[in-house]
Design an enzyme around this catalytic site. Structure first.
Site, PDB file in Angstrom:
ATOM      1  CG  ASN A  91      -0.309  -0.012   2.517  1.00 51.43           C
ATOM      2  OD1 ASN A  91       0.895  -0.213   2.600  1.00 51.43           O
ATOM      3  ND2 ASN A  91      -1.074   0.167   3.578  1.00 51.43           N
ATOM      4  CB  CYS A  92       4.481   1.891   0.178  1.00 51.12           C
ATOM      5  SG  CYS A  92       5.723   3.139  -0.160  1.00 51.12           S
ATOM      6  CG  ASP A  93       0.811   6.635  -2.182  1.00 54.65           C
ATOM      7  OD1 ASP A  93      -0.028   5.717  -2.364  1.00 54.65           O
ATOM      8  OD2 ASP A  93       0.520   7.709  -1.615  1.00 54.65           O
TER       9      ASP A  93
END
Length: 114
Positions: free
Chosen positions: A9-11
């Protein structure tokens, strides 16, 4: 096989994965949240890039640490923190086999994989 280490979920990880997919680069994904961090690999990254590069001091996980944990950082303390909280490892780490890329910059990926 190229391996990307990170958190789904890290951009920044998302951007790097899109870049790899768009450029047809096959890779395996290692999710720290599910699989944890490996001490030997982490120490290799720190030896290669320095703990100052590998430790993500800009993230909320690091910022929420007690001041005592953030004080007097050195290699061993940084490695211990990252093993305890893998979200403190700068993301993504792309393992190319002979070297690693820490973080994501399209031009750096293009130079390494082009």
């Amino acid at each position: 096989m190229i391996t990307m280490y990170g958190i789904p979920n890290c951009d920044t990880v998302k951007k790097a994965r899109v870049w790899l997919d768009q450029h047809g680069v096959a890779y395996a994904f290692h999710d720290y949240k599910k699989a944890g961090a490996d001490r030997a690999k982490l120490e290799q990254w720190v030896d290669e890039h320095g703990w100052e590069t590998v430790l993500n001091r800009a993230g909320t996980t690091f910022k929420k640490l007690p001041d005592a944990d953030k004080a007097n950082l050195d290699r061993d303390k940084a490695v211990a923190l990252m093993l305890t909280q893998p979200s403190m490892i700068k993301r993504p780490v792309l393992d190319l086999g002979d070297r690693r890329l820490v973080g994501f910059k399209p031009d750096v990926y293009a130079a390494a994989l082009g």
